[in-house]
Every structure is written in structure tokens, then in C-alpha cells.
Design an enzyme around this catalytic site. Structure first.
Site, PDB file in Angstrom:
ATOM      1  N   ASP A  40     -10.329  18.650  50.551  1.00  0.00           N
ATOM      2  CA  ASP A  40      -9.251  18.049  49.687  1.00  0.00           C
ATOM      3  C   ASP A  40      -8.150  17.648  50.669  1.00  0.00           C
ATOM      4  OD1 ASP A  40     -10.834  19.527  48.101  1.00  0.00           O
ATOM      5  OD2 ASP A  40      -9.234  20.897  47.440  1.00  0.00           O
ATOM      6  N   LEU A  90      -0.360  17.421  38.421  1.00  0.00           N
ATOM      7  CA  LEU A  90       0.900  17.695  39.251  1.00  0.00           C
ATOM      8  C   LEU A  90       1.121  16.795  40.376  1.00  0.00           C
ATOM      9  CD1 LEU A  90       0.430  21.625  39.344  1.00  0.00           C
ATOM     10  CD2 LEU A  90       1.999  20.439  37.913  1.00  0.00           C
ATOM     11  N   LYS A 123      -0.876  28.337  42.883  1.00  0.00           N
ATOM     12  CA  LYS A 123      -1.593  27.322  42.360  1.00  0.00           C
ATOM     13  C   LYS A 123      -3.272  27.670  42.824  1.00  0.00           C
ATOM     14  CE  LYS A 123      -2.157  22.175  42.498  1.00  0.00           C
ATOM     15  NZ  LYS A 123      -3.781  21.905  42.647  1.00  0.00           N
ATOM     16  N   GLU A 181      -6.444  28.265  34.481  1.00  0.00           N
ATOM     17  CA  GLU A 181      -7.542  28.036  35.804  1.00  0.00           C
ATOM     18  C   GLU A 181      -8.680  29.062  35.657  1.00  0.00           C
ATOM     19  OE1 GLU A 181      -6.485  25.153  37.356  1.00  0.00           O
ATOM     20  OE2 GLU A 181      -7.487  25.229  39.363  1.00  0.00           O
ATOM     21  N   LYS A 297       7.850  25.462  38.350  1.00  0.00           N
ATOM     22  CA  LYS A 297       8.001  24.771  36.968  1.00  0.00           C
ATOM     23  C   LYS A 297       9.338  24.712  36.547  1.00  0.00           C
ATOM     24  CE  LYS A 297       3.207  25.667  35.948  1.00  0.00           C
ATOM     25  NZ  LYS A 297       2.320  26.592  35.148  1.00  0.00           N
ATOM     26  N   CYS A 415     -32.201  33.857  77.272  1.00  0.00           N
ATOM     27  CA  CYS A 415     -30.715  33.940  77.107  1.00  0.00           C
ATOM     28  C   CYS A 415     -30.036  33.194  78.250  1.00  0.00           C
ATOM     29  CB  CYS A 415     -30.499  35.511  77.696  1.00  0.00           C
ATOM     30  SG  CYS A 415     -28.884  36.062  77.946  1.00  0.00           S
ATOM     31  N   CYS A 433     -30.781  38.594  72.740  1.00  0.00           N
ATOM     32  CA  CYS A 433     -31.038  38.692  74.259  1.00  0.00           C
ATOM     33  C   CYS A 433     -31.873  40.136  74.195  1.00  0.00           C
ATOM     34  CB  CYS A 433     -30.013  38.518  75.172  1.00  0.00           C
ATOM     35  SG  CYS A 433     -30.388  39.199  76.738  1.00  0.00           S
ATOM     36  N   CYS A 439     -28.282  42.415  81.226  1.00  0.00           N
ATOM     37  CA  CYS A 439     -27.562  41.282  80.797  1.00  0.00           C
ATOM     38  C   CYS A 439     -26.254  41.310  81.107  1.00  0.00           C
ATOM     39  CB  CYS A 439     -27.716  40.813  79.346  1.00  0.00           C
ATOM     40  SG  CYS A 439     -27.046  39.200  78.946  1.00  0.00           S
TER      41      CYS A 439
HETATM   42  S1  IVH Z   1       0.326  23.461  35.626  1.00  0.00           S
HETATM   43  C1  IVH Z   1       1.729  20.150  33.121  1.00  0.00           C
HETATM   44  N1  IVH Z   1       0.181  25.928  36.946  1.00  0.00           N
HETATM   45  O1  IVH Z   1      -3.360  22.265  39.392  1.00  0.00           O
HETATM   46  C2  IVH Z   1       1.209  21.099  34.107  1.00  0.00           C
HETATM   47  N2  IVH Z   1      -1.544  24.208  37.079  1.00  0.00           N
HETATM   48  O2  IVH Z   1      -2.997  19.312  40.252  1.00  0.00           O
HETATM   49  C3  IVH Z   1       0.115  21.295  34.336  1.00  0.00           C
HETATM   50  N3  IVH Z   1      -3.492  24.564  38.895  1.00  0.00           N
HETATM   51  O3  IVH Z   1      -5.102  20.652  36.653  1.00  0.00           O
HETATM   52  C4  IVH Z   1      -0.525  22.232  35.293  1.00  0.00           C
HETATM   53  N4  IVH Z   1      -2.630  26.663  39.564  1.00  0.00           N
HETATM   54  O4  IVH Z   1      -5.962  22.935  37.454  1.00  0.00           O
HETATM   55  C5  IVH Z   1      -0.519  24.736  36.743  1.00  0.00           C
HETATM   56  N5  IVH Z   1      -0.268  27.697  38.104  1.00  0.00           N
HETATM   57  C6  IVH Z   1      -0.552  26.748  37.747  1.00  0.00           C
HETATM   58  C7  IVH Z   1      -1.781  26.084  38.373  1.00  0.00           C
HETATM   59  C8  IVH Z   1      -2.199  24.699  38.192  1.00  0.00           C
HETATM   60  C9  IVH Z   1      -3.715  25.452  39.568  1.00  0.00           C
HETATM   61  C10 IVH Z   1      -4.234  23.265  38.777  1.00  0.00           C
HETATM   62  C11 IVH Z   1      -4.425  22.714  37.477  1.00  0.00           C
HETATM   63  C12 IVH Z   1      -4.111  21.355  37.223  1.00  0.00           C
HETATM   64  C13 IVH Z   1      -3.893  20.997  38.786  1.00  0.00           C
HETATM   65  C14 IVH Z   1      -2.907  19.831  38.869  1.00  0.00           C
END
Ligand code: IVH
Length: 677
Positions: A40, A90, A123, A181, A297, A415, A433, A439
Site C-alpha cells: 500500500d 479519504l 482506520k 469496514e 472527522k 549444518c 542439525c 554443534c
Molecule cells: S470514513 C466519507 N472511517 O478508509 C468518509 N473510513 O480511504 C468515508 N476506513 O473507504 C470514510 N476505517 O474503507 C472512515 N474509521 C473509518 C475508517 C474508514 C477505514 C476506510 C474506508 C474508506 C477508506 C478511505
């Protein structure tokens, strides 16, 4: 100079195309095929590079750019569904500065000087889903897909225990779309992979892929067998309006039967966000599931509305990413290490790479089967994973990125240290071994184990020193440690008279020990601290244990036939008995315990739990004090717990104890209580 209207240079245009193609390709691998080829973090870097090129040269930005899209096209096997409201993505922050810029942007836009209130959640590293409830009944479950259309996975989500099929209570709106999720906790992931390995099947690279693969099953009975969890993090379409700020809405969802993160918290301002980030990053490795950052948020829904959205993401939220746990690097070589029990572990020597917060240049390849399973060769580009304090490992080969000079890895037949034959017992994955204590590698490891903190606890006798002592021929077996002279030690590299005297003193102190420590320090296969303790308690003396038959050994708590055989075999071998005798002659001693007396110890039958950090001693030490008084020490709080000793930083366990009305002691109280016994 601004690039606003400037024609981008040809090399920038070319790079932009290249990035677009790469991102589109990797998007497909990730979202559509569940077979990501790059970590990622690498994807994020490509994405950020394209985004900044587009920002610097706006003519480059097109509607079909990967930066403008949310996910990938849905698979065709599942019915497609149109989301009532688009499922967005996000924006990312990678540093405190990014976070500060985010917070500043919002305040400017809102023309407000006061600190904003943020809702903080992990997340989760899984798959975004939308669940639609009509009159409280689950009607439809869908993946995010490209954000506008997703796949209908209703049958599959219905098998997930944490997803209510029917909402609790009666105050829910007539139509409610819950978003969250779906992920696979780490434990379940490990077990799933272990079962796959046992059956010779393909394994998943990480829990996210495992969750994605499990959800994409056309046969929902397969999904049902997978350990999936769903955490709700937002609502989508709602008929009418939900009350309160974002965090309150999540708690409302919890009331209707959803799982909401236990880490949910509301903080003030960007400093609050950064503090939350720091404390969760510390605990990241200990969480039951993978998270790759924190989502912040704006908590107020009216403010969210005022801030609105840009193309693919809301302005009012951001994901502050943690350092990546997977990165790409090159496999430069493979070496074979010999462990205490002779197990031969292939160790990957890597081009150093920053992953999971540290620079990694070695990673484990586990065993011969693993090398085969990965199909890895020297010279390959590989994905390295380091999660928390877990030993870094090579999890996959990056296809298509491998040079000409790839070289097959040949597993040694002898070994690498002593030249004895390498054997693999039937049904075992590990090659060993066969040299035993002949050893040198095994001897060194045995001595290191003997000296370690949980064993004889010889202060100052670290791994490097043991290696030197053996290399110099000063010791051959553990008992030789006790006959070392001050001159011998002082003559070693990086040692002097003072450190030599200290070591001699530490050796002297370690002579007085307990039977359970002594047993553990012998390094009998499969005899860990807990088993050693059980054996010591059951037999009370070394003589009785040495003479014990298999049947008697199996009477001991947690000792099954395999362990019983290892213990029995150990004491059948002459060289082991001689080593034990030599230690006794060298003055190693302990107090024998009369097993019958166990019942009479003051804390017999009582179960204690230790949590948080202690100031005057380690938790291990506190545990020993308790065990010596006959108590049991458990890892988790339950109705059977008698008392919880809680230091600073204690969290869930303390809370549970409070809830169950169990006695809680702080460190000072604990100490005076122990003294009073
Ligand atoms: S909020 C409009 N909260 O992250 C707000 N997303 O890159 C939308 N994700 O597709 C997402 N944990 O799959 C939110 N606590 C969390 C999250 C979360 C994981 C993932 C989700 C989203 C991706 C965004």
C-alpha cells in the site's frame, strides 16, 4: 512562478502517463482481483506523486485520472448495486505538518478561530461496505466498488456475526444505510493461514487480502467459515435525520446492535488529534486487528455540511497514516541460522529498507517449505512486512520486477556450523542439525538461553559475550560459566576489570535460584516458563522429576504426550545428566518445595491479574512473588479473578474488574499486602 497555464514539459507529461498506467493496473490488482502486487505504501507514493504533478500542472488533470476515482469497477459475478449516496474515499496525511495544514484549511474555510472538535477512530484495514436496513431489517449489503456502483454481497454479509440482521430497539429510522469496514482480526488471520498451509493451499499475504477474498466468495458458506468482523464508522442514506454529532451517531448505531470501535474518542483541535495518534500508534501492535492510521472527522454534522466535498473525498475528514508495515526491497542473499534446538532457519539478507518504523535488513524465511511456497530467489524484489515487534518476514515476491541474475536458494544438507547432517523428521516442517551439543551454534544458543532474564538471569551476560566466551574456547557447557576467572573475562574484547568483577558477582548471585527457573534454563524442548513452573510445583524436587515416567509426567498441568516425551528423553541422556551434576557441583542450588505444602500457601486457590506498569518491579517479578505464595496469575479478568493489581496505564482489565466488583490494588498496597503474608 506559477504553472497555472503553463504547458507541462514533455518529461512531466510522460511521467504522468506512466503513473496513470501503473495506478490503473495496481487498482485492478487490488480491488478487482484481490492480488495486490505492491505494498500500500508504494501505491500511496505513486498516487501522491501523480497528485502533486496534477496540482503543479493543472492542464494534466483529467476526469479519468486515478486521483479522481474512488475504487475499481465491480466484479461481474455479483449483481451490481447503485449506491444511494456515493461512497467516498479519504485524503491522507503523512505527518504532523499535513495534519496542521488540514486543520488550518478547515478553520479558514469556516472562518472560525476556535478549535474544532474532531471524532477520532482507527482506520481499519479491511473492506468498506454499505448495509441498507428497511424497517429495521437488513435488506442489502454492498461493497464500495467504484464509489457509485458496488457489488451486492448480501448473502455474504448475512453470515457475519457482528452485523445485525435486525436492528435492536425501535427508535431507528425507516430507512437507514450504515457504512463500515469488514476486516479479519489478526488471530483469525493467522489461524486461517495455518490451516491453509497444513492443507497445502495458497495463503493470504495479509489480513486485508484475506478479508477481501473471504467477502468475494460466490459461495456464502465459505464466507461463513471466515473470522470476519464489521465495525460501523458512518451512515449513508437516512430517511429523516439522526440526532447529535458524528460520535453520538456512532453510539446510537451501537445501541441498534452494531459494533463500533472501542477506541472512538472526541478531541479538541489538531493537538488533540496528534496526541490521540501518538497514543494509538504506541498500542498499534497490541490491537487485535490491523489498522493503518487514524481517521479524524469534524464531529459537528452542520459543520460537515458546510465543508462539503471535493471530487473523491470529504473536506471534513482525513486519514493520518501510520508508517507502512509493508515495503518493497531486494533479497540480496540467504543465510542459514542454527537455533538452540538445531532448527535451521533461512534468514533473508535484504537491501536495508524503512518499514514498520525501523530500518530492516534481515527477515525470516521460516523454513524450506516457505521458500518454495513463495517461489523466491536471490535477486528478487520482495515485500517485507514488519508489524509491531514481530520479526520481519518476507511475505511475497513482486512479480515482473526481477532482474536477470536471479539465483535459486539451495537449502543446506549439512549444518553450516558443525557440518552434521541436516534432518527433517516426518510431519515436521523444520529441518534440524543433528549435531546436538557437538554443534557450536546449538551450544551457544543453549548458553544464551541459560543466562537469559527469565532463566538464570545472569546480569551482564549478553549474547555477544557468550559468543566470545565460546569462540575463545573459555567455556564449552553452561557449568563452565561458574569456573571462569576474573582474568579470563577481563581479557575479552570490550571488557575490563570492573565489568569482569560485575559479571562474576552476577554469576554468584544467580547460583541461588528456584527449581522452576532451573528447569526452564535447561532448555528442554517445549518446556517454557509455564511448563517448568508446573513441573516444579508437581514434583517438588529435581530427583523426583528425573526419575518420573511418561505417565507421571502426563499428570502435570498442560503436559501432553509430546512434552512428556521430550522431558523424559532429556533426563535419559547421559550428557544432560552430567551437565546438571556439573551445575550442582558449581554451586547452583534452590529450595526444594514440598508439593503437599502448596495447598497451605497463603494465596493457594486465588487468581490474580497484573495490569498496567509497575514502578518498583517488573510484572514478571510481581508474578513470581504471587506464584511463590501459591496464587495463580491469569492474563485476563473474569468472574474467577480474586484481585487485580493495577499500575499506571491500566485500561480495559481495570475497567472490567470494576464492573465485576473485583478487588483492585495499586502497587503500594500490593507490596505491603505481600509483606504481611
Ligand atoms: S470514513 C466519507 N472511517 O478508509 C468518509 N473510513 O480511504 C468515508 N476506513 O473507504 C470514510 N476505517 O474503507 C472512515 N474509521 C473509518 C475508517 C474508514 C477505514 C476506510 C474506508 C474508506 C477508506 C478511505
Amino acid at each position: 512562478m506559477s504553472n497555472q497555464d503553463q504547458q507541462p514539459p514533455a518529461d512531466v507529461v510522460a511521467r504522468c502517463h506512466e503513473l496513470t498506467n501503473q495506478l490503473n493496473y495496481h487498482n485492478k490488482q487490488y480491488y478487482l482481483l484481490d492480488q495486490p502486487e505492491i505494498p500500500d505504501a508504494e501505491y500511496d507514493r505513486l498516487f501522491q506523486e501523480l497528485k502533486s504533478l496534477e496540482q503543479a500542472f493543472p492542464p494534466l488533470l483529467t476526469e479519468s485520472s486515478p486521483t479522481q476515482r474512488v475504487g475499481a469497477l465491480p466484479l461481474t459475478e455479483f449483481e451490481t448495486v447503485l449506491h444511494e449516496m456515493p461512497m467516498l474515499s479519504l485524503d491522507n496525511a503523512f505527518s504532523a505538518e499535513d495534519m496542521q495544514a488540514f486543520d488550518k484549511r478547515l478553520k479558514e474555510r469556516l472562518k472560525q478561530a476556535d478549535e474544532l472538535e474532531y471524532s477520532c477512530e482507527p482506520k481499519f484495514d479491511g473492506i468498506a461496505v454499505s448495509l441498507l436496513y428497511r424497517d429495521g431489517v437488513l435488506e442489502r449489503g454492498a461493497t464500495r466498488g467504484d464509489g457509485t456502483t458496488g457489488e451486492n454481497i448480501t448473502q455474504n454479509v448475512r453470515t457475519i456475526g457482528s452485523i445485525p440482521l435486525r436492528l435492536q430497539g425501535d427508535d431507528y429510522p425507516a430507512v437507514l444505510e450504515v457504512r463500515g469496514e469488514i476486516f479479519m482480526p489478526k488471530r483469525g488471520f493467522e489461524q486461517l493461514n495455518q490451516r491453509a498451509i497444513a492443507r497445502g493451499e495458497k495463503i493470504f499475504v495479509n489480513p486485508r487480502n484475506a478479508a477481501a477474498g473471504s467477502l468475494r466468495q460466490l459461495d456464502s458458506t465459505v464466507t461463513a467459515r471466515r473470522p470476519l468482523v464489521m465495525c460501523a464508522y458512518n451512515v449513508g442514506y437516512v430517511e429523516g435525520e439522526l440526532k447529535g454529532a458524528h460520535a453520538q451517531i456512532l453510539l446510537q448505531l451501537q445501541g441498534w446492535g452494531f459494533v463500533v470501535s472501542e477506541e472512538l474518542s472526541v478531541v479538541d483541535g489538531v493537538q488533540g488529534c496528534l496526541n490521540y495518534y501518538a497514543q494509538l500508534e504506541q498500542r498499534r501492535a497490541g490491537l487485535a486487528y490491523d489498522i493503518d492510521g487514524i481517521v479524524f472527522k469534524v464531529n459537528s454534522i452542520p459543520l460537515q455540511r458546510r465543508l462539503g466535498f471535493v471530487s473523491r473525498a470529504p473536506r471534513w475528514a482525513i486519514a493520518h497514516k501510520f508508517p507502512a508495515q509493508e515495503e518493497i526491497t531486494r533479497l540480496n542473499d540467504v543465510e542459514f541460522q542454527v537455533g538452540r534446538t538445531g532448527a535451521i532457519t533461512p534468514v533473508a539478507r535484504l537491501e536495508p529498507v524503512f518499514v514498520g518504523g525501523v530500518t530492516v535488513s534481515n527477515a525470516t524465511l521460516h523454513n524450506r517449505d516457505e521458500i518454495q511456497r513463495l517461489g523466491v530467489r536471490i535477486g528478487d524484489s520482495v515485500i517485507v512486512r514488519r508489524a509491531g515487534d514481530v520479526i520481519p518476514k518476507v511475505v511475497a515476491v513482486v512479480p515482473g520486477k526481477n532482474g536477470e541474475n536471479r539465483r535459486e536458494i539451495s537449502f543446506p544438507e549439512h549444518c553450516p556450523v558443525c557440518g552434521s547432517l541436516v534432518e527433517t523428521l516426518e510431519g515436521e516442517a523444520v529441518a534440524r542439525c543433528s549435531g546436538g551439543l557437538v554443534c557450536e551454534a546449538q551450544r551457544k544458543e543453549a548458553i544464551k538461553h541459560f543466562a537469559s532474564r527469565q532463566a538464570m538471569d545472569i546480569d551482564g551476560l549478553g549474547d555477544k559475550l557468550v559468543e566470545q566466551l565460546v569462540d575463545e574456547g573459555l567455556i564449552h557447557q553452561v557449568a563452565d560459566l561458574f569456573t571462569l576467572s576474573c582474568e579470563q573475562i577481563a581479557g575479552l574484547e570490550r571488557m575490563g576489570l570492573k565489568s569482569a568483577e560485575n559479571l562474576l558477582r552476577a554469576l554468584d548471585v544467580s547460583r541461588e535460584t528456584t527449581l522452576s527457573r532451573f528447569l526452564f534454563s535447561l532448555g528442554i524442548r517445549e518446556v517454557g516458563q509455564a511448563t517448568a513452573r508446573n513441573l516444579a510445583q508437581y514434583f517438588g524436587s529435581l530427583e523426583k522429576l528425573v526419575q518420573a515416567e511418561i505417565e507421571a509426567l502426563m499428570e502435570v498441568d498442560d503436559v501432553g504426550p509430546v512434552v512428556a516425551h521430550f522431558v523424559h528423553d532429556f533426563f535419559q541422556q547421559d550428557n544432560n545428566l552430567k551437565a546438571v551434576e556439573a551445575l550442582k557441583t558449581a554451586g547452583v542450588h534452590w529450595q526444594e518445595i514440598d508439593p503437599v505444602e502448596q495447598q497451605d500457601l497463603p494465596l493457594a486457590g486465588k487468581t490474580y491479574v497484573l495490569t498496567g506498569s509497575l514502578e518498583t518491579m517488573t510484572r514478571d517479578h510481581a508474578k513470581e512473588l504471587l506464584l511463590a505464595k501459591g496464587a495463580k496469575v491469569a492474563g485476563s479478568v473474569s468472574a474467577k479473578t480474586h484481585c487485580v493489581v493495577a499500575g499506571p496505564g491500566a485500561g480495559a482489565k481495570r475497567a472490567k474488574a470494576e464492573k465485576l466488583n473485583i478487588e483492585i490494588m495499586d502497587e503500594a498496597t500490593f507490596l505491603s499486602f505481600m509483606e504481611s503474608l
